[in-house]
Motif scaffolding. Sequence first.
Motif, PDB file in Angstrom:
ATOM      1  N   MET A   1      14.010   0.781  10.391  1.00 31.24           N
ATOM      2  CA  MET A   1      13.022   0.218  11.102  1.00 31.24           C
ATOM      3  C   MET A   1      12.836  -1.425  10.580  1.00 31.24           C
ATOM      4  SD  MET A   1       9.255   1.425   9.740  1.00 31.24           S
ATOM      5  CE  MET A   1       8.428   0.069   8.801  1.00 31.24           C
ATOM      6  N   LEU A   2      12.738  -1.650   9.334  1.00 31.59           N
ATOM      7  CA  LEU A   2      12.370  -2.708   8.745  1.00 31.59           C
ATOM      8  C   LEU A   2      13.768  -3.720   8.883  1.00 31.59           C
ATOM      9  CD1 LEU A   2      10.592  -1.824   5.380  1.00 31.59           C
ATOM     10  CD2 LEU A   2       9.753  -3.345   7.326  1.00 31.59           C
ATOM     11  N   LYS A   3      14.964  -2.983   9.213  1.00 31.64           N
ATOM     12  CA  LYS A   3      16.073  -4.130   9.226  1.00 31.64           C
ATOM     13  C   LYS A   3      15.991  -5.006  10.574  1.00 31.64           C
ATOM     14  CE  LYS A   3      19.212  -1.905   6.112  1.00 31.64           C
ATOM     15  NZ  LYS A   3      19.909  -0.791   6.029  1.00 31.64           N
ATOM     16  N   ASP A   4      15.287  -4.495  11.567  1.00 31.43           N
ATOM     17  CA  ASP A   4      15.101  -5.110  12.819  1.00 31.43           C
ATOM     18  C   ASP A   4      14.510  -6.541  12.687  1.00 31.43           C
ATOM     19  OD1 ASP A   4      16.039  -2.786  13.682  1.00 31.43           O
ATOM     20  OD2 ASP A   4      14.097  -2.046  14.470  1.00 31.43           O
ATOM     21  N   ILE A   5      13.828  -6.664  11.629  1.00 31.60           N
ATOM     22  CA  ILE A   5      13.121  -8.127  11.405  1.00 31.60           C
ATOM     23  C   ILE A   5      14.091  -9.058  11.497  1.00 31.60           C
ATOM     24  CG2 ILE A   5      11.823  -9.376   9.874  1.00 31.60           C
ATOM     25  CD1 ILE A   5      10.470  -6.878   9.078  1.00 31.60           C
ATOM     26  N   THR A   6      13.814 -10.145  12.227  1.00 33.85           N
ATOM     27  CA  THR A   6      15.114 -11.337  12.352  1.00 33.85           C
ATOM     28  C   THR A   6      14.476 -12.362  11.331  1.00 33.85           C
ATOM     29  OG1 THR A   6      14.223 -11.804  14.340  1.00 33.85           O
ATOM     30  CG2 THR A   6      16.214 -10.703  14.254  1.00 33.85           C
ATOM     31  N   LEU A   7      15.394 -13.224  10.956  1.00 29.97           N
ATOM     32  CA  LEU A   7      14.879 -14.373   9.882  1.00 29.97           C
ATOM     33  C   LEU A   7      14.731 -15.495  11.024  1.00 29.97           C
ATOM     34  CD1 LEU A   7      17.148 -14.469   6.800  1.00 29.97           C
ATOM     35  CD2 LEU A   7      14.594 -14.237   7.184  1.00 29.97           C
ATOM     36  N   ILE A 173      13.814  -6.515   1.999  1.00 27.13           N
ATOM     37  CA  ILE A 173      13.408  -5.742   2.940  1.00 27.13           C
ATOM     38  C   ILE A 173      13.965  -4.377   2.650  1.00 27.13           C
ATOM     39  CG2 ILE A 173      14.051  -5.217   5.281  1.00 27.13           C
ATOM     40  CD1 ILE A 173      13.399  -8.243   5.695  1.00 27.13           C
ATOM     41  N   GLU A 174      15.596  -4.547   2.248  1.00 25.84           N
ATOM     42  CA  GLU A 174      16.054  -3.319   1.932  1.00 25.84           C
ATOM     43  C   GLU A 174      15.278  -2.723   0.811  1.00 25.84           C
ATOM     44  OE1 GLU A 174      20.584  -3.314   0.735  1.00 25.84           O
ATOM     45  OE2 GLU A 174      20.479  -4.467   2.661  1.00 25.84           O
ATOM     46  N   GLU A 175      14.924  -3.143  -0.151  1.00 30.19           N
ATOM     47  CA  GLU A 175      14.391  -2.590  -1.214  1.00 30.19           C
ATOM     48  C   GLU A 175      13.058  -1.775  -0.854  1.00 30.19           C
ATOM     49  OE1 GLU A 175      15.527  -3.671  -4.568  1.00 30.19           O
ATOM     50  OE2 GLU A 175      13.498  -3.758  -5.780  1.00 30.19           O
ATOM     51  N   THR A 176      12.174  -2.527   0.066  1.00 26.00           N
ATOM     52  CA  THR A 176      11.007  -1.734   0.360  1.00 26.00           C
ATOM     53  C   THR A 176      11.222  -0.683   1.263  1.00 26.00           C
ATOM     54  OG1 THR A 176      10.349  -4.280   1.060  1.00 26.00           O
ATOM     55  CG2 THR A 176       8.870  -2.397   1.763  1.00 26.00           C
ATOM     56  N   ARG A 198      -4.845   3.572   4.849  1.00 29.05           N
ATOM     57  CA  ARG A 198      -3.544   3.195   4.933  1.00 29.05           C
ATOM     58  C   ARG A 198      -2.981   2.036   3.944  1.00 29.05           C
ATOM     59  NH1 ARG A 198      -1.072   3.146  11.088  1.00 29.05           N
ATOM     60  NH2 ARG A 198      -2.349   4.754  11.897  1.00 29.05           N
ATOM     61  N   ALA A 199      -4.105   1.284   3.980  1.00 29.33           N
ATOM     62  CA  ALA A 199      -3.896   0.139   2.950  1.00 29.33           C
ATOM     63  C   ALA A 199      -3.816   0.581   1.510  1.00 29.33           C
ATOM     64  CB  ALA A 199      -5.162  -0.688   3.040  1.00 29.33           C
ATOM     65  N   LYS A 200      -4.431   1.607   1.164  1.00 32.00           N
ATOM     66  CA  LYS A 200      -4.313   2.203  -0.156  1.00 32.00           C
ATOM     67  C   LYS A 200      -2.939   2.782  -0.213  1.00 32.00           C
ATOM     68  CE  LYS A 200      -9.031   3.217  -1.845  1.00 32.00           C
ATOM     69  NZ  LYS A 200     -10.070   4.301  -1.803  1.00 32.00           N
ATOM     70  N   ALA A 201      -2.628   3.465   0.970  1.00 25.50           N
ATOM     71  CA  ALA A 201      -1.029   4.039   0.568  1.00 25.50           C
ATOM     72  C   ALA A 201      -0.079   3.264   0.233  1.00 25.50           C
ATOM     73  CB  ALA A 201      -0.803   4.922   1.871  1.00 25.50           C
ATOM     74  N   LEU A 202      -0.394   1.784   0.518  1.00 25.43           N
ATOM     75  CA  LEU A 202       0.590   0.564   0.249  1.00 25.43           C
ATOM     76  C   LEU A 202       1.091   0.326  -1.105  1.00 25.43           C
ATOM     77  CD1 LEU A 202       0.110  -1.830   3.591  1.00 25.43           C
ATOM     78  CD2 LEU A 202       2.279  -0.284   3.106  1.00 25.43           C
ATOM     79  N   ILE A 203      -0.270   0.717  -1.864  1.00 28.65           N
ATOM     80  CA  ILE A 203      -0.304   0.030  -3.266  1.00 28.65           C
ATOM     81  C   ILE A 203       1.082   0.749  -3.937  1.00 28.65           C
ATOM     82  CG2 ILE A 203      -1.387   0.269  -5.385  1.00 28.65           C
ATOM     83  CD1 ILE A 203      -4.051   0.110  -3.882  1.00 28.65           C
ATOM     84  N   PRO A 204       1.368   2.036  -3.689  1.00 26.17           N
ATOM     85  CA  PRO A 204       2.363   2.421  -4.408  1.00 26.17           C
ATOM     86  C   PRO A 204       3.947   2.109  -4.208  1.00 26.17           C
ATOM     87  CG  PRO A 204       1.241   4.350  -3.451  1.00 26.17           C
ATOM     88  CD  PRO A 204       0.599   3.068  -3.384  1.00 26.17           C
ATOM     89  N   ILE A 205       3.812   1.106  -2.803  1.00 25.55           N
ATOM     90  CA  ILE A 205       4.821   0.498  -2.378  1.00 25.55           C
ATOM     91  C   ILE A 205       5.079  -0.847  -2.801  1.00 25.55           C
ATOM     92  CG2 ILE A 205       6.051  -0.551  -0.433  1.00 25.55           C
ATOM     93  CD1 ILE A 205       5.056   2.256   1.139  1.00 25.55           C
ATOM     94  N   LEU A 206       3.846  -1.448  -2.924  1.00 25.20           N
ATOM     95  CA  LEU A 206       3.840  -2.965  -3.266  1.00 25.20           C
ATOM     96  C   LEU A 206       3.910  -3.085  -4.869  1.00 25.20           C
ATOM     97  CD1 LEU A 206       1.001  -4.401  -1.009  1.00 25.20           C
ATOM     98  CD2 LEU A 206       3.672  -4.749  -0.633  1.00 25.20           C
ATOM     99  N   ILE A 207       3.467  -2.331  -5.533  1.00 26.26           N
ATOM    100  CA  ILE A 207       3.604  -2.619  -7.042  1.00 26.26           C
ATOM    101  C   ILE A 207       5.143  -2.314  -7.504  1.00 26.26           C
ATOM    102  CG2 ILE A 207       3.005  -1.368  -9.385  1.00 26.26           C
ATOM    103  CD1 ILE A 207       0.259  -1.265  -8.227  1.00 26.26           C
ATOM    104  N   PRO A 208       5.771  -1.260  -7.279  1.00 23.80           N
ATOM    105  CA  PRO A 208       7.235  -1.295  -7.585  1.00 23.80           C
ATOM    106  C   PRO A 208       7.898  -2.559  -6.800  1.00 23.80           C
ATOM    107  CG  PRO A 208       6.670   0.683  -6.572  1.00 23.80           C
ATOM    108  CD  PRO A 208       5.624  -0.004  -6.416  1.00 23.80           C
ATOM    109  N   LEU A 209       7.522  -3.078  -5.787  1.00 26.51           N
ATOM    110  CA  LEU A 209       8.256  -4.060  -5.016  1.00 26.51           C
ATOM    111  C   LEU A 209       8.190  -5.525  -5.887  1.00 26.51           C
ATOM    112  CD1 LEU A 209       9.807  -4.530  -2.540  1.00 26.51           C
ATOM    113  CD2 LEU A 209       7.819  -5.376  -1.391  1.00 26.51           C
ATOM    114  N   PHE A 210       6.869  -5.614  -6.282  1.00 32.91           N
ATOM    115  CA  PHE A 210       6.283  -6.761  -7.074  1.00 32.91           C
ATOM    116  C   PHE A 210       7.242  -6.954  -8.404  1.00 32.91           C
ATOM    117  CE2 PHE A 210       3.513  -7.744  -3.942  1.00 32.91           C
ATOM    118  CZ  PHE A 210       3.453  -9.170  -4.013  1.00 32.91           C
ATOM    119  N   VAL A 211       7.336  -5.475  -9.016  1.00 37.33           N
ATOM    120  CA  VAL A 211       7.845  -5.468 -10.304  1.00 37.33           C
ATOM    121  C   VAL A 211       9.418  -5.891 -10.176  1.00 37.33           C
ATOM    122  CG1 VAL A 211       8.569  -3.900 -12.135  1.00 37.33           C
ATOM    123  CG2 VAL A 211       6.336  -3.895 -11.363  1.00 37.33           C
TER     124      VAL A 211
END
Lengths: 273, 297
Positions: A1-7, A173-176, A198-211
Amino acid sequence: MLKDITLGQYFPGNSFLHRQDPRMKIIASILYIVAVFLCKNLFSFLFITLFTVALVLLSRIPMKVILKGVKPLLFILIFTTVYNVFFYQGEHLLADLKIVKIYFEGVMFALLMAVRIVCLLVGSSVILTYTTSPIMLTDGLERLLSPLRKIHVPVHEFAMMMTIALRFIPTLIEETDKIMNAQKARGSDLSSGGLIRRAKALIPILIPLFVSAFRRANDLAVAMECRCYRGGNGRTRMTQLRLHAIDWTMLFTVLLCGGAVVIINLYSPGFSV
Amino acid sequence: MAQPLISVRDLTFSYAGEDRQEGVEGDAPAVLKGISLDVEKGSFVCILGRNGSGKSTLAKLLNMILTPTSGKIFIKGKDVTDPAMTEDDMFEVRRSIGMVFQNPDNQLVATIVEEDVAFGPENLGVPPEEIRKRVDGALAAVGMTEYARHSPHQLSGGQKQRVAIAGIIAMLPDCIIFDESTAMLDPQGRREVMNTIQALNREKGITVLHITHNMDEATLADRVLVIDGGELVLDGTPRQVFSSVRRLRTVGLDVPQVTELFSLLREEGFDLPGDVLSEEEGADLLSRYLKENEKSQ
């Protein structure tokens, strides 16, 4: 789904507008915006609308794409139109609704404002964002702004940052996507509950992404050093942007359009903004 | 004998004071403890060692990403640890000792393959027409010409790594260091990259320093160096190095399966050579050995 984002909004093609030099397009789009703001009366607005339609036809971008681009503006468009219709005070009363009075000038003004907003958006995106790839855009900006280097504006550094950002957006995006799947596999629930949950559920996604983004940045910095990167000084470019006669036509056409708008403003009668 | 391309004398290094880097485990301050070695021009050298043995650190010292704590490094006879080295000298070293890293995604800079390959020469200030020639040549050398206008994220791992190699070749290096460049690839990508590396070494005479965990890749080299705990423990041809199966075991490395089989057979008292590297060679030797035994019985 995230792949649909166009640049950006780039719409690949090979039209006259696509082939124009990016520097000229940046300048032309600024001139175009000035021309739109110069429009004062019905006739000049009519003229600029025709000019914009001609640009759209020239770019060979499907109407569907253009309309999709206008859609996000619909709310603002309706809001300003309604506002102008009801609250503009003029001389020729059209209707008296007790609370508000609608004037002929108000309707005209609302109409012209709506045309102005649509023209601004469609025209500048057809000249620039739809027909210029992000890379060409960065390149054009870097070269256009390069005189600013004399007053120590880090033009090259900004352009490099843009390029790297563009390069890494698909990777991140792929990584996310991967991290989201990994967290889902561990039972994390991303799509239910209230806003806070939902915002809290994003934390375990954002932290690895930032690292991982920082790790990538570190790797990339070392790789760039290994390839002798030392900023913009003494750097050459493989692709040289050369201005051909045809690149000037765009600029002159837009300039002429602006001139025409001024003349029409001066010599045509009727309501003016 | 001609002057070696790279010459290292009593090199030590510790991350004290430097930022600690990834892949370095434990608290031992000295990552390299007095390494000395020479690399001849045009050779294909493999560096083996377990994680944290200091092999990547050695690579980063060679192209001046890191500065040694003590010891000397000579590149083409020039002492690069000399404090009189200017910044231009440093960039000349980085140009002549190119480096390809492990993660193909994290070393491509531009959004188009050919722009990325041009990145190195652009930094060096090469004139545009010359860059064009070098980029085309480099892409042809790694077999990626048809992908010149692609975006890196459309490519497979092996292809990305070949683009990264092309980006180094375009700087016309004397030597390329591959820092576990095959570690993240699938077997197909690994083969592509190894073929490219071998071709560059043979056809263009580029000196190759290949850091790897993969023993089969090491058998392709002219020379294998084994580093453990910051020291050079083995140095020789793949045959010499892999015949010391026990020694390799103690430094946490495997040997190719055939070599291991033959060394086990030797331990059992069979009269077989201990330096077999390829499976075909091993199969030949075994069948010959069996036939001879039949005759003698």
